[in-house]
Scaffold this motif. Structure first.
Motif, PDB file in Angstrom:
ATOM      1  N   VAL A   1       0.635  -1.167   0.090  1.00 34.22           N
ATOM      2  CA  VAL A   1       0.597  -0.024   0.233  1.00 34.22           C
ATOM      3  C   VAL A   1       1.149   1.034  -0.094  1.00 34.22           C
ATOM      4  CG1 VAL A   1      -1.452   1.339   1.282  1.00 34.22           C
ATOM      5  CG2 VAL A   1      -1.975  -1.308   1.316  1.00 34.22           C
ATOM      6  N   GLN A   2       0.460   1.911  -0.766  1.00 31.94           N
ATOM      7  CA  GLN A   2       1.921   2.794  -0.942  1.00 31.94           C
ATOM      8  C   GLN A   2       1.132   4.185  -1.280  1.00 31.94           C
ATOM      9  OE1 GLN A   2       6.192   1.843  -2.458  1.00 31.94           O
ATOM     10  NE2 GLN A   2       5.108   0.921  -3.707  1.00 31.94           N
ATOM     11  N   GLY A   3       1.376   5.309  -2.047  1.00 33.98           N
ATOM     12  CA  GLY A   3       0.913   6.762  -2.209  1.00 33.98           C
ATOM     13  C   GLY A   3      -0.139   7.236  -1.548  1.00 33.98           C
ATOM     14  N   LYS A   4       0.184   7.356   0.193  1.00 33.28           N
ATOM     15  CA  LYS A   4      -1.118   7.581   1.003  1.00 33.28           C
ATOM     16  C   LYS A   4      -1.162   8.887   0.907  1.00 33.28           C
ATOM     17  CE  LYS A   4      -1.451   3.646   3.520  1.00 33.28           C
ATOM     18  NZ  LYS A   4      -0.547   2.973   5.768  1.00 33.28           N
ATOM     19  N   ARG A   5       0.256   9.461   0.715  1.00 28.13           N
ATOM     20  CA  ARG A   5       0.081  11.126   0.465  1.00 28.13           C
ATOM     21  C   ARG A   5       0.910  11.739  -0.323  1.00 28.13           C
ATOM     22  NH1 ARG A   5       1.187   8.632   5.515  1.00 28.13           N
ATOM     23  NH2 ARG A   5       0.660   9.623   7.211  1.00 28.13           N
ATOM     24  N   THR A   6       0.701  13.160  -0.676  1.00 23.10           N
ATOM     25  CA  THR A   6       1.522  13.967  -1.682  1.00 23.10           C
ATOM     26  C   THR A   6       1.565  15.406  -1.369  1.00 23.10           C
ATOM     27  OG1 THR A   6       1.499  14.329  -4.244  1.00 23.10           O
ATOM     28  CG2 THR A   6      -0.573  14.137  -2.497  1.00 23.10           C
TER      29      THR A   6
ATOM     30  N   VAL B   1      -2.908  14.062   3.362  1.00 22.40           N
ATOM     31  CA  VAL B   1      -3.211  13.337   3.607  1.00 22.40           C
ATOM     32  C   VAL B   1      -4.493  12.367   2.025  1.00 22.40           C
ATOM     33  CG1 VAL B   1      -4.197  10.578   4.639  1.00 22.40           C
ATOM     34  CG2 VAL B   1      -2.988  12.740   5.658  1.00 22.40           C
ATOM     35  N   LYS B   2      -4.020  11.548   1.124  1.00 26.25           N
ATOM     36  CA  LYS B   2      -4.300  10.994   0.318  1.00 26.25           C
ATOM     37  C   LYS B   2      -6.215  10.148   0.253  1.00 26.25           C
ATOM     38  CE  LYS B   2      -2.764  10.318  -3.989  1.00 26.25           C
ATOM     39  NZ  LYS B   2      -1.606   9.544  -4.527  1.00 26.25           N
TER      40      LYS B   2
END
Length: 352
Positions: free
Chosen positions: A265-270, A281-282
């Protein structure tokens, strides 16, 4: 205030910068090369005396929040420096607005001479009409270059995530980066054993706090301290005490982490863009999930059984409930799946 003139003596700061965004230009723009070029340029200018060199190695030009740059500005404000020399405008910065603000407003107001060697710019000379067009234009091109690189990097990272490549700086507790491929995860036998104990104790009915107390009593290093013990320079915003200990929240995060069943699980934040570093936080529906990307530590049945216990556990503190809700996971009693909010289970039930 003295006016800029070639007849006065200047105390100059040599400012050099390099970052990964410079790509193929890295050799020509190396720190050593920048210093040598500036020194050679100043060799026949006796009115300019070098009083300091300021190096930001590994810092982007997208903003001016750089340690050596800030230290240089402090000395300018203290009256110790009245001249700044850089190799070219891109070394000074790639932010069109901020670079222009320093060159057109801040430095002139503070009577600071600014020289960009390769761009043939020296503020002691009277600006020509071409200077008034070319300097802002070059700053705009430098800004566009930085934005273009940022877009390409974000795109490449997204591709890697969807391929199941691990792109984090540190592996999740229980794993380590594979020696053969740093984008793959391998099981860390010692830490994995602790993770298994945590899940086993939870299935036996222990609360998160009791599990944390048991680990502390046994002298087991917390995830943060274990990373440091392994020689990793790890920092966390969750740390409170000088030496981190196991807490109920830490245990709760492990019990809810899909990594342990082999799901990446990745790409939780940008961040909004390459200039704004504030982390956002996405929504969980935008996270990138890749199943079976690495060896599992916990059986899926045990993981989902624990997820059900956590839903039923009235002893969970409010802050832990919040962490659970942010995880975006909902246990489906109809089909036994650990569901993402706004998704549909096998039996057609939607979880919001």
């Amino acid at each position: 205030m003295n006016q800029l003139s070639k007849d006065r003596v200047y105390h100059a700061a040599v400012y050099v910068r390099l970052s990964k965004e410079d790509g193929d230009k890295e050799e020509s723009d190396s720190i050593v090369n920048q210093k040598e070029l500036i020194r050679a340029f100043l060799a026949d200018k006796p009115e300019i005396r070098i009083c300091g060199e300021f190096v930001d190695d590994g810092y982007s030009g997208a903003d001016f929040n750089r340690p050596s740059f800030k230290r240089m500005v402090s000395q300018i404000e203290a009256g110790q420096i009245d001249c700044v020399v850089v190799k070219d405008l891109s070394r000074f910065g790639r932010n069109f607005v901020e670079a222009g603000r320093y060159i057109d407003h801040i430095f002139p107001a503070m009577d600071i001479r600014f020289i960009a060697v390769n761009d043939h710019y020296d503020s002691v000379n009277r600006r020509t009409s071409s200077d008034r067009i070319l300097i802002p234009f070059k700053n705009l091109i430098n800004d566009a270059f930085c934005r273009d690189i940022s877009i390409k990097v974000r795109s490449q990272l997204e591709i890697k995530r969807k391929k199941g490549d691990f792109i984090g700086s540190f592996a999740v507790y229980g794993y380590q980066k594979s020696p053969e491929d740093r984008h793959k995860l391998a099981v860390d036998d010692y830490a994995a054993g602790i993770v298994k104990d945590i899940f086993r104790w939870k299935l036996e009915g222990a609360s998160q706090q009791r599990i944390a107390d048991r680990l502390n009593e046994r002298g087991v290093l917390s995830p943060m301290e274990y990373k440091r013990f392994c020689g990793l320079s790890y920092q966390s915003g969750f740390q409170v005490n000088p030496k981190s200990r196991w807490t109920a929240v830490t245990v709760g995060r492990i019990l809810r982490n899909e990594f342990y069943i082999g799901t990446l699980v990745q790409g939780k934040r940008t961040t909004p863009n390459h200039k704004v570093k504030k982390t956002i936080v996405k929504p969980s529906r935008e996270w990138v999930r890749v199943e079976n990307s690495h060896p599992p530590i916990i059986d899926r049945e045990d993981f989902f059984a624990v997820a059900k216990l956590l839903q039923q556990d009235t002893r969970v503190a409010p802050n832990e409930q919040e962490v659970y809700l942010l995880s975006g996971l909902v246990f489906c009693g109809d089909c036994g799946q650990n569901m993402v909010r706004n998704s549909v289970c096998r039996n057609g039930k939607t979880y919001v």
